[in-house]
Design an enzyme around this catalytic site. Structure first.
Site, PDB file in Angstrom:
ATOM      1  N   HIS A 130      -9.343  23.828  18.873  1.00 55.56           N
ATOM      2  CA  HIS A 130     -10.211  24.172  17.753  1.00 55.56           C
ATOM      3  C   HIS A 130      -9.585  25.250  16.873  1.00 55.56           C
ATOM      4  O   HIS A 130      -8.977  26.176  17.407  1.00 55.56           O
ATOM      5  CB  HIS A 130     -11.555  24.676  18.302  1.00 55.56           C
ATOM      6  CG  HIS A 130     -12.571  24.912  17.235  1.00 55.56           C
ATOM      7  ND1 HIS A 130     -13.171  23.868  16.561  1.00 55.56           N
ATOM      8  CD2 HIS A 130     -13.068  26.052  16.714  1.00 55.56           C
ATOM      9  CE1 HIS A 130     -14.013  24.382  15.670  1.00 55.56           C
ATOM     10  NE2 HIS A 130     -13.968  25.703  15.735  1.00 55.56           N
ATOM     11  N   CYS A 170       0.828  -1.216   0.000  1.00 62.59           N
ATOM     12  CA  CYS A 170       0.000   0.000   0.000  1.00 62.59           C
ATOM     13  C   CYS A 170       0.862   1.266   0.000  1.00 62.59           C
ATOM     14  O   CYS A 170       0.565   2.234  -0.703  1.00 62.59           O
ATOM     15  CB  CYS A 170      -0.941   0.000   1.201  1.00 62.59           C
ATOM     16  SG  CYS A 170      -2.154  -1.314   1.110  1.00 62.59           S
TER      17      CYS A 170
END
Ligand code: NDP
Length: 457
Positions: free
Chosen positions: A437, A182
């Protein structure tokens, strides 16, 4: 009996160099180390380090597209010059190899740049025929890639070869669906190689969380890898400068390069193990106990050659614990139960620790907190790529049993999530942490309602 060394280490990879350096530098032991190839081993020379640099190199297309999405209309990835990259990579690997060598020398380790094998349980014989005696011997020889037993397998390359190519192939086939297949598919595709990945299963990365596996499979397709599931190679043939691959469904295809990423085997052969009486496991690894001690008391083994958890930091921890136990009067065992790891895909990586949803559901009742969303950064640029955060929680104890992150920098995020999970944190502990945030990682502390339960209500 007088020995030449207190410790002789066979193998200068991650586990071996850590054990040698700490034994000599911190515990004052007389240490010898033999390495037949380059100091640093698989991770430094032909694995994690060059692979990660290539992952960074492969991001250009995606980064240019993202910047166009932010208004940089001229942003273009330009042309990739393999020779330039390769020159820089070689220089970096030389630098690291020199650093590993000087670290050993400074610690007082005597280095032998040749192959070593056992003459008996206290004696190693070097390639030049000299023999060294040691009170303890550590096997840290790692693993080697294995190819499936199919006609023409010798025409296929292995992961080591990617870092040695003179030029990039125009079209490449990767066989396998694990870490290496992968990651290599992501790299080659990102560098502009027409990339096919053939895997025999129904989603890549067997053993990982199923939802994450499906997202990884979808992402490989989204970035342009031709992912062919349920397909195995039946044979390889030479056709001019190219290689023709035949598959088990009867199809054929031509490639400039075929890479096998079909697993690795413990590197135990031609080590003279028959002169020691050491027992091997069913998979051919060196059998060790929780102290990394083999069935022969003077011989220990760490890292991939023991086939426990085949990751560099685990080998390092095993090597360090062994020397602290034997030379430092500080007995330490390695806990192999909770080991975080990451698969470096692009644009989203997969970071994981603990049980998968499937394993947790098999163990007993589990609450699944999962958020699948488009992260702000790529969504604004017009990408549909989705990321996932998942916490698996024991409803009785509230303990977090597993954490799976599929998203940008998931490797960095899972390293931090690994701290509370290893400490045995509860979901309430995660919830108590204030969010940062706006970040993608804040989802880890803001998922308030259960997404699904096992068994289903
Ligand atoms: P893996 O064991 O992860 O994967 C091997 C893959 O090859 C599997 O998909 C397997 O299929 C497939 N396979 C095995 N035999 C055959 C066969 N005969 N025909 C077709 N397919 C086959 O090995 P890798 O080589 O990818 O990596 C080796 C190890 O290196 C990993 O286990 C990992 O520990 C380490 N590594 C870690 C990385 C990281 O931490 N980011 C990166 C790279 C490597 P199936 O699943 O069906 O068995």
């Amino acid at each position: 009996m007088n020995f030449d060394f207190d410790l002789f280490v066979i193998g200068g990879g991650s586990g071996g160099v850590r054990a040698a350096r700490i034994a000599a530098g911190q515990h004052g032991a007389k240490v010898g180390l033999a390495e037949e190839s380059r100091m640093g081993g698989t991770c430094v020379i032909r694995g994690c380090v060059p692979k990660k640099l290539m992952i960074f190199a492969s991001e250009a297309t995606q980064k240019a597209a993202e910047m166009r999405g932010y208004g940089w209309q001229e942003a273009d990835r330009g042309a990739f010059d393999w020779q330039v990259f390769h020159g820089k990579l070689d220089a970096e690997l030389n630098r690291l190899e020199a650093a590993y060598t000087s670290g050993q020398v400074k610690a007082g380790v005597e280095l032998f740049h040749q192959r070593a094998k056992f003459a008996d349980h206290h004696i190693v014989e070097l390639a030049d025929g000299t023999r060294k005696t040691a009170k303890h011997i550590l096997i840290a020889t790692g693993g080697r890639p294995v190819k499936p037993d199919i006609p023409g397998a010798e025409l296929g390359l292995i992961s080591d070869d990617l870092f040695l190519l003179d030029q990039l192939p125009g079209r490449a086939l990767l066989i396998g669906g694990g870490f290496i297949a992968c990651e290599f598919a992501t790299i080659l595709n990102g560098l502009g190689v027409d990339t096919v990945l053939a895997y025999r299963g129904d989603a890549v990365l067997r053993g990982f969380d199923r939802e994450a596996r499906d997202m990884a499979s979808a992402q490989l397709r989204d970035i342009g890898v031709d992912l062919r599931l349920g397909l195995s190679p039946a044979g390889l043939e030479k056709s001019g400068n190219r290689v023709t691959a035949r598959f088990d469904d009867g199809s054929k295809d031509d490639f400039d390069a075929v890479f096998f990423a079909t697993g690795r085997a413990p590197y135990t052969w031609d080590l003279g193990l028959e002169n020691t009486g050491i027992r091997l496991t069913k998979s051919g690894a060196i059998e060790v106990d929780e102290w990394s001690q083999t069935s022969v008391p003077s011989i220990f083994a760490v890292g991939d050659v023991t086939d426990r958890v085949n990751l560099t930091p685990v080998a390092i921890r095993e090597g360090h614990s062994f020397v602290d136990t034997v030379f430092g009067d500080n007995p330490r065992r390695v806990n192999h139960d909770l080991v975080a790891s990451a698969v470096y895909l692009r644009p989203h990586e997969l970071g994981t620790i603990g049980l998968t949803e499937e394993q947790a559901a098999e163990r007993g009742p589990v609450d699944v907190y999962a958020a699948v969303f488009r992260p702000m950064r790529s969504m604004f640029a017009g990408s549909d790529a989705r990321m996932m955060m998942k916490l698996l929680v024991d409803p009785d104890s509230d303990k977090v049993l597993g954490c799976h992150i599929f998203g940008p920098d998931a490797g960095e995020m899972i390293q931090l999530a690994a701290i509370p999970v290893t400490m045995g944190a509860t979901k309430a502990d995660f919830d108590a942490a204030m969010a940062v945030h706006p970040t993608a990682a804040e989802e880890l502390v803001t998922m308030r309602s259960v997404t699904r339960r096992h068994p289903a209500e």
